[in-house]
Write a protein that holds these residues in place. Structure first.
Motif, PDB file in Angstrom:
ATOM      1  N   ALA A 515       0.834  -1.212   0.000  1.00 51.46           N
ATOM      2  CA  ALA A 515       0.000   0.000   0.000  1.00 51.46           C
ATOM      3  C   ALA A 515       0.862   1.254   0.000  1.00 51.46           C
ATOM      4  CB  ALA A 515      -0.915  -0.017   1.236  1.00 51.46           C
ATOM      5  N   VAL A 516       1.935   1.219   0.727  1.00 49.33           N
ATOM      6  CA  VAL A 516       2.813   2.376   0.816  1.00 49.33           C
ATOM      7  C   VAL A 516       3.536   2.592  -0.517  1.00 49.33           C
ATOM      8  CG1 VAL A 516       5.014   3.033   1.863  1.00 49.33           C
ATOM      9  CG2 VAL A 516       3.092   2.418   3.328  1.00 49.33           C
ATOM     10  N   ALA A 517       4.027   1.488  -1.090  1.00 52.13           N
ATOM     11  CA  ALA A 517       4.753   1.596  -2.360  1.00 52.13           C
ATOM     12  C   ALA A 517       3.837   2.114  -3.472  1.00 52.13           C
ATOM     13  CB  ALA A 517       5.341   0.243  -2.745  1.00 52.13           C
ATOM     14  N   ALA A 518       2.533   1.879  -3.338  1.00 57.39           N
ATOM     15  CA  ALA A 518       1.593   2.334  -4.363  1.00 57.39           C
ATOM     16  C   ALA A 518       1.468   3.866  -4.373  1.00 57.39           C
ATOM     17  CB  ALA A 518       0.222   1.697  -4.134  1.00 57.39           C
ATOM     18  N   VAL A 519       1.726   4.503  -3.239  1.00 57.62           N
ATOM     19  CA  VAL A 519       1.613   5.975  -3.223  1.00 57.62           C
ATOM     20  C   VAL A 519       2.982   6.662  -3.228  1.00 57.62           C
ATOM     21  CG1 VAL A 519      -0.617   5.956  -2.036  1.00 57.62           C
ATOM     22  CG2 VAL A 519       1.480   6.136  -0.667  1.00 57.62           C
ATOM     23  N   ASN A 520       4.037   5.907  -2.949  1.00 54.13           N
ATOM     24  CA  ASN A 520       5.372   6.515  -2.928  1.00 54.13           C
ATOM     25  C   ASN A 520       6.403   5.450  -3.295  1.00 54.13           C
ATOM     26  OD1 ASN A 520       7.841   7.690  -2.316  1.00 54.13           O
ATOM     27  ND2 ASN A 520       6.997   8.856  -0.584  1.00 54.13           N
ATOM     28  N   PRO A 521       7.012   5.558  -4.459  1.00 54.71           N
ATOM     29  CA  PRO A 521       7.920   4.485  -4.899  1.00 54.71           C
ATOM     30  C   PRO A 521       9.266   4.472  -4.174  1.00 54.71           C
ATOM     31  CG  PRO A 521       7.869   6.262  -6.517  1.00 54.71           C
ATOM     32  CD  PRO A 521       6.880   6.631  -5.462  1.00 54.71           C
ATOM     33  N   ASN A 522       9.562   5.543  -3.430  1.00 57.46           N
ATOM     34  CA  ASN A 522      10.881   5.600  -2.776  1.00 57.46           C
ATOM     35  C   ASN A 522      10.866   4.908  -1.417  1.00 57.46           C
ATOM     36  OD1 ASN A 522      12.227   6.902  -4.817  1.00 57.46           O
ATOM     37  ND2 ASN A 522      11.368   8.882  -4.182  1.00 57.46           N
ATOM     38  N   VAL A 523      10.779   3.595  -1.480  1.00 60.12           N
ATOM     39  CA  VAL A 523      10.636   2.820  -0.239  1.00 60.12           C
ATOM     40  C   VAL A 523      11.917   2.037   0.061  1.00 60.12           C
ATOM     41  CG1 VAL A 523       9.367   0.924   0.866  1.00 60.12           C
ATOM     42  CG2 VAL A 523       8.150   2.563  -0.582  1.00 60.12           C
ATOM     43  N   ALA A 524      12.359   2.143   1.315  1.00 60.54           N
ATOM     44  CA  ALA A 524      13.414   1.250   1.824  1.00 60.54           C
ATOM     45  C   ALA A 524      12.766   0.391   2.901  1.00 60.54           C
ATOM     46  CB  ALA A 524      14.558   2.052   2.423  1.00 60.54           C
ATOM     47  N   ALA A 525      13.196  -0.856   3.024  1.00 62.47           N
ATOM     48  CA  ALA A 525      12.627  -1.708   4.083  1.00 62.47           C
ATOM     49  C   ALA A 525      13.741  -2.183   4.999  1.00 62.47           C
ATOM     50  CB  ALA A 525      11.920  -2.910   3.457  1.00 62.47           C
ATOM     51  N   VAL A 526      13.483  -2.100   6.290  1.00 66.61           N
ATOM     52  CA  VAL A 526      14.405  -2.650   7.290  1.00 66.61           C
ATOM     53  C   VAL A 526      13.679  -3.852   7.888  1.00 66.61           C
ATOM     54  CG1 VAL A 526      15.708  -2.203   9.397  1.00 66.61           C
ATOM     55  CG2 VAL A 526      15.320  -0.347   7.752  1.00 66.61           C
ATOM     56  N   VAL A 527      14.263  -5.032   7.688  1.00 65.72           N
ATOM     57  CA  VAL A 527      13.567  -6.264   8.076  1.00 65.72           C
ATOM     58  C   VAL A 527      14.160  -6.822   9.371  1.00 65.72           C
ATOM     59  CG1 VAL A 527      13.016  -8.629   7.359  1.00 65.72           C
ATOM     60  CG2 VAL A 527      13.087  -6.781   5.662  1.00 65.72           C
ATOM     61  N   PHE A 528      13.293  -7.090  10.323  1.00 62.97           N
ATOM     62  CA  PHE A 528      13.697  -7.659  11.613  1.00 62.97           C
ATOM     63  C   PHE A 528      13.292  -9.130  11.624  1.00 62.97           C
ATOM     64  CE2 PHE A 528      14.580  -3.733  14.047  1.00 62.97           C
ATOM     65  CZ  PHE A 528      14.148  -2.801  13.119  1.00 62.97           C
ATOM     66  N   ALA A 529      14.219  -9.993  12.000  1.00 63.46           N
ATOM     67  CA  ALA A 529      13.876 -11.418  12.037  1.00 63.46           C
ATOM     68  C   ALA A 529      14.975 -12.209  12.725  1.00 63.46           C
ATOM     69  CB  ALA A 529      13.686 -11.960  10.615  1.00 63.46           C
ATOM     70  N   GLY A 530      14.591 -13.369  13.240  1.00 62.51           N
ATOM     71  CA  GLY A 530      15.561 -14.275  13.850  1.00 62.51           C
ATOM     72  C   GLY A 530      16.050 -15.317  12.866  1.00 62.51           C
ATOM     73  N   ARG A 531      15.733 -15.155  11.610  1.00 60.23           N
ATOM     74  CA  ARG A 531      16.104 -16.140  10.582  1.00 60.23           C
ATOM     75  C   ARG A 531      16.057 -15.458   9.220  1.00 60.23           C
ATOM     76  NH1 ARG A 531      11.250 -17.918  12.441  1.00 60.23           N
ATOM     77  NH2 ARG A 531      11.816 -20.091  12.821  1.00 60.23           N
ATOM     78  N   PRO A 532      16.688 -16.044   8.193  1.00 56.03           N
ATOM     79  CA  PRO A 532      16.460 -15.541   6.840  1.00 56.03           C
ATOM     80  C   PRO A 532      14.986 -15.741   6.468  1.00 56.03           C
ATOM     81  CG  PRO A 532      18.404 -16.946   6.895  1.00 56.03           C
ATOM     82  CD  PRO A 532      17.702 -17.118   8.224  1.00 56.03           C
ATOM     83  N   LEU A 533      14.397 -14.734   5.851  1.00 54.72           N
ATOM     84  CA  LEU A 533      12.997 -14.841   5.434  1.00 54.72           C
ATOM     85  C   LEU A 533      12.908 -14.801   3.914  1.00 54.72           C
ATOM     86  CD1 LEU A 533      11.237 -12.372   7.927  1.00 54.72           C
ATOM     87  CD2 LEU A 533      11.261 -14.870   8.028  1.00 54.72           C
ATOM     88  N   ASP A 534      11.762 -15.160   3.414  1.00 55.10           N
ATOM     89  CA  ASP A 534      11.486 -15.079   1.978  1.00 55.10           C
ATOM     90  C   ASP A 534      11.182 -13.613   1.649  1.00 55.10           C
ATOM     91  OD1 ASP A 534      10.211 -14.994  -0.484  1.00 55.10           O
ATOM     92  OD2 ASP A 534       9.080 -16.851  -0.166  1.00 55.10           O
ATOM     93  N   LEU A 535      12.070 -12.978   0.901  1.00 53.94           N
ATOM     94  CA  LEU A 535      11.926 -11.532   0.659  1.00 53.94           C
ATOM     95  C   LEU A 535      11.426 -11.206  -0.740  1.00 53.94           C
ATOM     96  CD1 LEU A 535      15.256 -10.340   2.335  1.00 53.94           C
ATOM     97  CD2 LEU A 535      12.972 -10.334   3.322  1.00 53.94           C
ATOM     98  N   ARG A 536      10.964 -12.220  -1.460  1.00 63.75           N
ATOM     99  CA  ARG A 536      10.623 -11.976  -2.870  1.00 63.75           C
ATOM    100  C   ARG A 536       9.564 -10.910  -3.035  1.00 63.75           C
ATOM    101  NH1 ARG A 536       8.740 -17.521  -4.780  1.00 63.75           N
ATOM    102  NH2 ARG A 536       8.148 -17.578  -2.587  1.00 63.75           N
ATOM    103  N   GLU A 537       8.470 -11.046  -2.302  1.00 66.60           N
ATOM    104  CA  GLU A 537       7.388 -10.089  -2.514  1.00 66.60           C
ATOM    105  C   GLU A 537       7.819  -8.695  -2.083  1.00 66.60           C
ATOM    106  OE1 GLU A 537       3.493 -11.184  -0.996  1.00 66.60           O
ATOM    107  OE2 GLU A 537       2.752  -9.154  -1.367  1.00 66.60           O
TER     108      GLU A 537
END
Ligand code: BGC
Length: 753
Positions: A515-537
């Motif tokens: 939803a955020v990317a739909a209104v503003n393409p300049n998106v960075a994501a900081v991902v928190f996790a205890g394991r590698p996650l599937d980041l494709r989407e």
């Protein structure tokens, strides 16, 4: 105390006293809260027994520890002090990034410093033994405990393991006396090879794979004098670790010369009965003691049955004496016979805990552990309006499942840390709720089963009721210069018994990203996790992705340091980041095959999937920064005299050196992390194409170039042969130096004799 005095003490102890040195129950029993200890016992434990025990776990705080210690010393016939043990996994009160993130630092010196801080805080709170480091090699991101490991590579794990042990114990014999604690490596062995990401399952491992991949990190820790080893819950080829004489005696003591103490994992002795490896608890006690488990954790089979086994001749009193002597020696190494209270002092506890200096070290560790996976819009600049969106932007829940002594209120959130950067116009929005383990579990137990039956999937965002948060976030994002998303797996989703069947981001966090990317393409994501996650989407919505793991108390400031460019990224992936869950288990250093999978074009009749790529989304050792580095050609030189017989030289003899230049071709200062891989061109057993054997950290100003040189020892070219002994086979080797495990920058060397 001298060894002679220890032996005199041992001689004077009754068999019952000796056996109780080998028994450990959790701290709950000492505060009357036994029922909350998580230990299921079939019988009551008397006060007399409790204070006869040689040790306890999970009691901390100088006053509490000293009260129990005083009573133990006063009531024990020989006034033997107790050992206080604790899980100090990634810091004590100053919680550092999770061990997997510490693997990502590729900086053993930073690991050592952080652990030294943990040791000092823990020692002042009365702890004598840290159940850490966990050095289980991990390849399956579904397994909840990958967060506790430094990752998928034996060399990296061994390097981190050494640093942990030296940080906890110090390096001199007298260091344990003050400000240090004994380290306990775990879980010996092969626990990380558990089946399909579920906890407490069997590991089916050939002796060769065990020795090539799973044992080296434990061995490194033994080489630097680790005091204690903990067994694992799993079986290996049908034998539970706590009853495995080959592992505990044959390899650990006979081959590696380990002289310290072996402790079982929690209830693991008794579980040999449940597994059917022992006919009953009595036999479990016998099998464990006979295999070499000196201390039984959280169950009472030793207390209940060992005496009878000795009296009836099934195990000798000498064997019991040997175990008890090891326990007494550990107490002696810690100086407890001179001062049973050691560093435990409530005033000192206040002084050394969570100091500004400790926090500064944790902040540096966070910034070093972050991995920049892709970059289009970072760093953030002064004058920009930045929408900071997502639950992880606001929360103080930045520690992990495995930080029992840490406190959420000690954590500095991203939002609080942002106040240090007034030049950037930050605006914050929660955007979506955090999904906790219990949310999944509750949903699962209540209506999910029906839902899954109906449509075959986990509940979608429509079940999560955070519409208003989403709307607010979209508004905050709409006219911002940049958006940074702070999303991921909640801290309760990883750790012991927290396997996951899917390794996706929470559905509502992905909905937010979309939803955020739909209104503003300049998106960075900081991902928190205890394991590698599937980041494709997520990759489809975010121009930059930063992997932040679970960063601990200084998460907010450490993250902002790199997002703003105050500090450059230098973290590297300690586990391959899979394309999807179906690639698991996954590692870069698997054995070679006759029909290797091509990285980009698998071809037909090769070892490939027909519906997904073979390549992980990001490979082991990978990580970007705000600058770029180029690597010159590898130059390898022989370092031994021409007439030296290589078979006869010591394992640590340097046979070759390999160098290459590294140049910063970008516009800002940065730290390159050249990685050294070695591949054996042909050998009597099939080996991996390449294996990490070294790395360095090289600070470079823009335009600057430095030469990095690695020494290649005999051991680095050797492997475990068919007879399970290390062997160096003559022939060609490829020496690679580059930015990650996919590097093709290599030179060939020839080992002639
Ligand atoms: C874990 C160990 C831990 C022990 C004591 C067990 O459940 O497997 O890693 O050290 O508990 O807390």
């Amino acid at each position: 105390m001298t060894e002679e005095k220890l032996l005199e003490l041992l001689k004077d102890m009754s068999l019952t006293e000796k056996i109780y040195q080998m028994v450990q129950l959790p701290g709950g029993f000492y505060s009357g809260a036994a029922e909350d200890s998580g230990t299921s016992l079939d019988r009551k434990v008397s006060e007399e027994e409790l204070y006869l025990m040689g040790s306890t776990l999970s009691v901390w705080g100088a006053d509490r520890v000293n009260t129990i210690q005083k009573k133990a010393v006063e009531s024990q016939p020989h006034h033997i002090p107790m050992l206080f043990m604790m899980d100090v996994i990634h810091g004590f009160r100053t919680v550092f990034p999770i061990p997997l993130a510490q693997g990502a630092m590729f900086d053993p010196e930073m690991v050592r410093k952080g652990t030294e801080i943990a040791a000092k805080e823990a020692a002042a709170a009365g702890i004598h033994v840290a159940f850490s480091p966990m050095l289980d090699l991990v390849r399956d991101a579904r397994w909840g405990r990958v967060m506790e490991s430094p990752g998928e590579d034996p060399y990296l794990n061994g390097t981190v393991g050494r640093a942990y042990v030296e940080g906890f114990q110090g390096t001199g014999a007298a260091d344990l006396y003050k400000d240090h604690v004994a380290a306990c490596i775990k879980h010996y062995a092969g626990y990380g090879a558990s089946t399909a990401g579920r906890d407490y399952t069997a590991a089916e491992l050939s002796e060769h794979s065990l020795r090539e991949y799973y044992l080296p990190a434990y061995h490194e820790a033994v080489k630097v004098g680790v005091e204690m080893v903990m067994t694992s819950f799993n079986t290996i080829n049908g034998v539970p670790s706590s009853g495995n004489k080959h592992l505990l005696q044959g390899i650990l003591r006979d081959e590696w010369g380990f002289k310290g103490t072996v402790i079982s994992d929690w209830n693991a002795v008794r579980e040999m009965d449940i597994m059917g490896f022992a006919a009953d608890e009595a036999e479990a006690a016998l099998l464990a003691a006979d295999a070499g488990v000196d201390i039984e954790m959280s169950s009472l089979t030793y207390a209940d049955y060992l005496k009878k086994h000795v009296e009836e001749g099934r195990i000798s009193e000498d064997a019991i004496d040997a175990a008890v002597l090891r326990i007494l020696r550990l107490k002696n190494d810690l100086g407890l016979f001179e001062n049973p209270y050691k560093d435990a002092d409530s005033v000192r506890e206040q002084q050394v805990t969570l100091t500004e200096e400790n926090r500064a070290a944790a902040r540096k560790a966070v910034s070093e552990s972050l991995v920049l996976l892709k970059n289009g819009i970072l760093p953030l600049h002064e004058g920009e309006t930045v929408a900071m969106i997502g639950p992880y932007a606001l929360t103080q829940e930045l520690n992990s499942h495995w930080a029992p002594t840490g406190r959420t209120e000690d954590c500095v959130s991203v939002k609080t840390a942002a106040e240090e950067f007034p030049g950037i116009r930050f605006r914050f929005a929660e955007g979506a709720k955090m999904i906790r383990r219990n949310d999944y579990m509750d949903v699962r137990s209540e209506h999910i089963i029906e839902k899954v039956r109906e449509c075959g999937i986990l509940p979608g965002p429509e079940d999560l009721d955070d519409e208003a948060l989403l709307t607010e976030a979209v508004e905050a994002a709409r006219d911002a210069d940049k958006v940074v998303l702070f999303i991921g797996e909640h801290v309760t989703m990883s750790g012991e018994a927290n396997g996951r069947g899917e390794i996706t981001l929470p559905a509502n966090h992905l909905r937010l990203a979309k939803a955020v990317a739909a209104v503003n393409p300049n998106v960075a994501a900081v991902v928190f996790a205890g394991r590698p996650l599937d980041l494709r989407e997520l990759s489809g919505y975010a121009k930059s992705i930063v992997y932040a793991w679970l960063p601990g108390v200084m998460g907010g400031p450490g993250i902002l340091d790199v997002l703003t460019g105050k500090v450059n990224f230098s973290g590297r992936l300690p586990m391959s980041m899979p394309y999807s869950v179906s690639q698991l288990p996954l590692c870069y250093n698997e054995y070679r095959q006759g029909r290797p999978k091509g990285l980009d074009d698998p071809g037909i009749f090769t070892s490939c999937y027909s519906d997904i790529p073979n390549r992980p989304l990001y490979p082991f050792g990978y990580g970007l920064s705000y600058t770029e580095f180029t690597y010159g050609p590898v130059e390898a030189k022989c370092a031994v005299p021409a007439d030296a017989a290589l078979r006869d030289v010591a394992e640590d003899t340097v046979l070759f050196t390999a160098s290459c230049t590294v140049k910063n071709t970008g516009a800002v200062t940065g730290t390159a992390v050249p990685e050294l891989y070695i591949g054996d061109v042909a050998s009597s057993l099939v080996r991996p194409l390449k294996e990490l054997k070294g790395f360095a950290r090289v600070d470079l100003a823009p335009g600057e170039e430095k030469t990095v040189t690695f020494e290649i020892t005999k051991d680095m070219l050797s492997f475990t042969g068919a007879d399970n002994r290390r062997v160096l086979e003559p022939g060609a080797f490829r020496i690679y130096i580059g930015a990650d495990c996919e590097t093709e920058n290599l030179a060939e060397i020839e080992v002639e004799r």
